[in-house]
Each structure stands twice: as structure tokens, then as C-alpha cells.
Design an enzyme around this catalytic site. Structure first.
Site, PDB file in Angstrom:
ATOM      1  N   ASP A  13       0.957  -1.285  -0.128  1.00 37.89           N
ATOM      2  CA  ASP A  13      -0.024   0.014   0.047  1.00 37.89           C
ATOM      3  C   ASP A  13       0.808   1.157   0.209  1.00 37.89           C
ATOM      4  OD1 ASP A  13      -2.678  -1.258  -0.085  1.00 37.89           O
ATOM      5  OD2 ASP A  13      -2.953  -1.272   1.942  1.00 37.89           O
ATOM      6  N   ARG A  92       0.216   4.873  17.555  1.00 42.50           N
ATOM      7  CA  ARG A  92       0.192   5.930  16.447  1.00 42.50           C
ATOM      8  C   ARG A  92       0.298   7.340  16.730  1.00 42.50           C
ATOM      9  NH1 ARG A  92       0.929   1.282  14.262  1.00 42.50           N
ATOM     10  NH2 ARG A  92      -0.687   0.730  12.715  1.00 42.50           N
ATOM     11  N   ASP A 121      -6.864   3.400  13.152  1.00 41.79           N
ATOM     12  CA  ASP A 121      -5.420   4.235  12.959  1.00 41.79           C
ATOM     13  C   ASP A 121      -5.556   5.335  12.124  1.00 41.79           C
ATOM     14  OD1 ASP A 121      -4.154   2.211  14.642  1.00 41.79           O
ATOM     15  OD2 ASP A 121      -3.820   0.858  12.702  1.00 41.79           O
ATOM     16  N   SER A 173      -3.584  -9.486   8.460  1.00 37.88           N
ATOM     17  CA  SER A 173      -3.232  -8.125   8.717  1.00 37.88           C
ATOM     18  C   SER A 173      -2.428  -8.100   9.986  1.00 37.88           C
ATOM     19  CB  SER A 173      -4.215  -7.154   8.611  1.00 37.88           C
ATOM     20  OG  SER A 173      -3.957  -5.877   9.005  1.00 37.88           O
TER      21      SER A 173
END
Ligand code: ARG
Length: 392
Positions: A13, A92, A121, A173
Site C-alpha cells: 500500500d 500511532r 488508525d 493483517s
């Protein structure tokens, strides 16, 4: 040329995102934050360059992550929905804060991330960026582009000579850092399917192991773990040590349905051996040294703190205010806790502290008893007064 700092993971990505941002007319700085995910490899750096990044910036944030994010959350006792110890959620804000710093150094006018439009996120990244520099433009390519499938995206990457990570793509994931692993997608999307062995990262194979029960002693100073079995360790070493040890036992596995901020329920499994052991030990020590009212009040704070972290509200006045409260409570959270490790679980079997409020002469049922039982009657009569009155 306008510049954008992209939080680059090394995956498909964000590699494709480099090209997407360049097509928008930006020079791309690929920024990689190392929070212990083991992905900031030379191969990933090369991939970013080949994909068209003008520059790659790598920042080792592990130490700061442990001391400035993980320890405050530990002291607060923050656990989301009773189980999630928040490895991903805590990482994050530090990644995004450093991204803003990199943007300033690089004189970039924009930042970008590779989060999807369905998760937490994206919120955590963007709230952090906006709270720290409201003038930065934010791009979320994955939320905007039109690939229908991963295959589509791979075709696009091949067409534009964007290198792809050749290592076998996991069907799950996975997000990993020093505080834990989060795993979702694939067969885990059926909430009634048991997580297969291959879905576990750190505790894989625990099903087949039968490690010997053992007791470890964790030393705390003002709410921070500082030693194991009398051996002083810095934050990173201590966390790594307990992760390795706990993983052997399969400790810290969580399988849960959680409520995302965007309203979706999702199924995720977590592995967080060190976090599980430390949060358990820390809470136990608090029960020895904090008085009842403070302890009960703090339970509410723990929940609020967890929500705030989960919701991406790290850089807010509420968080700093809660930290100030929590810090005050930790002055006497010094001592040690003995934790028994056994297959899949850990539990506390002993605790001691110079600030212990446990008074044996009050608690005992033996001859050493100093508690004046006659006082209990007057206490109860006043305690019950409103209800006795009402009953009459
Ligand atoms: N559900 C967790 C959170 O919102 C983890 C998200 C990332 N998980 C993943 N497997 N990529 O914090």
C-alpha cells in the site's frame, strides 16, 4: 516542488502510495518509524527509493515509545474493553508526532499515511497531526484510490515498476511493536472460528509446549517496572525479556470482538505477554499501597484513559491532565510483585512494599488482633441510619 512526508511501512500500500503522491505533484519523503515492528530493513528502504521516494528517513522511536507512551499507559492501568492492552493504539500518536517533526525539518506542507477508511488508525494519525500542526495537509491515498482488490493493486505496481515485498504475504493483517502484536482478517473475520496456530506470531507453538511453572519477581519504582528477579533492566530490555519469557508459556493471548471508533465491531487477536504480566503485577501492587477510595476512583480513570488512547486523543489536555492525576497516585507504587507463570496464564502469588497499607494486626484473626470489634456496632448503626429511618 511541494513536499509530502509519507509514513512508509515497506508494504504494498505505502509503496504504491509513493507513486500516487508523486502523480499529485509532490516530492515524497518516505518516513519509517521504528517502534519494534522489525520492518525498517535495508530492503524496505531500498524499496521506497525504487518506488520513487526522493528521500528515506528512519527514526528509532523504541525507547521514547516505552518511556513516554507505554509507561504512562501502564501507570494509568489502561486496557480497552477490559482486554486490549493497546500496542497498536499507543504507537500511532508517537509515529504521527515524529512525522510532524520530520515534516517541519523537511519543510513539507503535507503528510500522508497508508491507513484504510474503516479503521481506528486513520483517526489516530490524523487527530495527532491536526493537534500538533493544523496547517499540514493530510493525504490518505488508500482511502481514496480505486483498486478493487489486492491483485488490482499488484498489477498496477508491476505496470509502474514499483517493487513489491517478495516475502510471502501473510493471510492476516499484522501490526507489531515492542508492546504487542495485533492480528486480524483472513479466517479471523468469522468471529466463531478459533484462531489457527499460524495466526499467532510470538506465542506460536505454545499449544504444544509444556513449560515448567515458575515464579518471577518484578520490581517497581513509582509505578514503573525496573527489575526482574532482582536484576535491574531498562525499559526496552525489561519489556523484551518478559515478551520472550511470557511467549514461551503462551501468556497474553487475547481473542476479542472490539468496538472500533468508526462504529464497526471487529474481531482481532492479540499477543502481549509483557503487557499482560506487567499490567497485572502493577494493578496488584496498587491494591497493596493505595487506599480504597483512591483505588476505586482510579478504576474509572483507567477506563477513561484507555478510551482516550483508543480514540486517538493522546495529544489532548484531557490526557495530560489524567497523566498528572495518575502520576500523583504512583508516588508509593514501589515494591515488588511475585508472578507465577504457567501455560497460557500468569497470576500474582505475592507482593510487598515499603508503602504497604496492609496491617496484619488489623487483618488477622489470630491473637495478635488489634482491631476493636466493639467499634463496629456504632459504625454500622450510623451507616445504616438513613435506611433504618426509611424502613420505620
Ligand atoms: N484493533 C486494533 C486497534 O484498533 C489494532 C488495529 C491494527 N490491526 C492490525 N491487525 N493491522 O488498535
Amino acid at each position: 516542488m511541494r513536499k509530502v512526508v509519507l509514513a512508509y511501512s515497506g508494504g504494498l500500500d505505502t509503496s504504491v502510495a509513493i507513486k500516487w503522491l508523486k502523480d499529485k505533484g509532490y516530492e515524497v519523503v518516505a518516513y519509517m518509524a521504528d517502534v519494534g515492528q522489525e520492518k525498517t530493513t535495508t530492503a524496505a528502504i531500498e524499496r521506497a527509493k525504487k518506488a520513487g521516494a526522493a528521500k528515506v528517513v528512519v527514526r528509532d522511536l523504541k525507547k521514547k515509545f516505552a518511556t513516554d507512551y507505554i509507561w504512562p499507559a501502564l501507570k494509568a492501568g489502561a486496557i480497552y474493553e477490559g482486554r486490549y492492552t493497546m500496542a497498536t493504539a499507543l504507537s500511532r500518536p508517537i509515529i504521527a508526532a515524529e512525522q510532524v517533526a520530520v515534516a517541519h525539518e523537511e519543510k513539507a506542507t503535507a503528510v500522508a499515511h497508508g491507513c484504510t477508511g474503516k479503521g481506528n488508525d486513520q483517526v489516530r494519525f490524523e487527530v495527532t497531526v491536526q493537534a500538533l500542526d493544523a496547517s499540514l495537509e493530510i493525504f490518505a491515498p488508500v482511502r481514496e484510490w480505486e483498486f478493487k482488490s489486492r491483485e488490482d493493486e499488484i498489477r498496477y505496481a508491476e505496470k509502474h515498476h514499483i517493487p513489491i515485498d517478495v516475502s510471502k504475504k501473510s493471510p492476516f493483517s499484522i501490526d507489531k511493536n515492542i508492546w504487542g502484536v495485533s492480528v486480524e482478517a483472513g479466517v479471523l473475520e468469522d468471529p466463531n472460528t478459533e484462531p489457527p496456530t499460524e495466526s499467532f506470531q510470538w506465542t506460536q507453538g505454545a499449544e504444544k509446549r509444556n513449560p515448567k511453572e515458575r515464579v518471577i519477581e518484578i520490581g517497581f519504582e513509582k509505578g514503573i517496572p525496573v527489575s526482574v528477579d532482582g536484576k535491574k533492566m531498562d525499559a526496552l530490555k525489561l519489556i523484551a525479556y518478559l515478551n520472550d519469557l511470557g511467549a514461551e508459556y503462551g501468556i497474553g493471548r487475547m481473542d476479542m470482538i472490539e468496538n472500533r471508533l468508526v462504529g464497526i465491531k471487529s474481531r482481532e487477536t492479540y499477543e502481549a505477554p509483557a503487557a499482560t504480566i506487567l499490567l497485572q503485577a502493577h494493578k496488584d501492587l496498587e491494591s497493596l499501597v493505595l487506599d480504597r477510595e483512591l483505588l476505586h476512583y482510579k478504576e474509572g480513570i483507567s477506563q477513561k484513559y484507555a478510551e482516550l488512547v483508543y480514540y486517538g486523543l493522546w495529544f489532548t489536555p484531557l490526557r495530560t491532565s489524567l497523566d498528572a492525576f495518575v502520576e500523583t497516585t504512583q508516588k508509593t507504587v514501589t515494591g515488588s510483585v511475585r508472578v507465577k507463570l504457567r501455560k497460557y496464564s500468569s497470576h500474582v502469588v505475592g507482593r510487598k512494599s515499603p508503602y504497604s497499607l496492609y496491617n496484619e494486626s488489623l487483618a488477622t484473626y489470630s491473637a495478635k488482633d488489634k482491631f476493636d470489634q466493639k467499634l463496629a456496632k456504632g459504625f454500622i448503626d450510623l451507616w445504616a441510619l438513613p435506611y433504618r429511618n426509611r424502613a420505620k
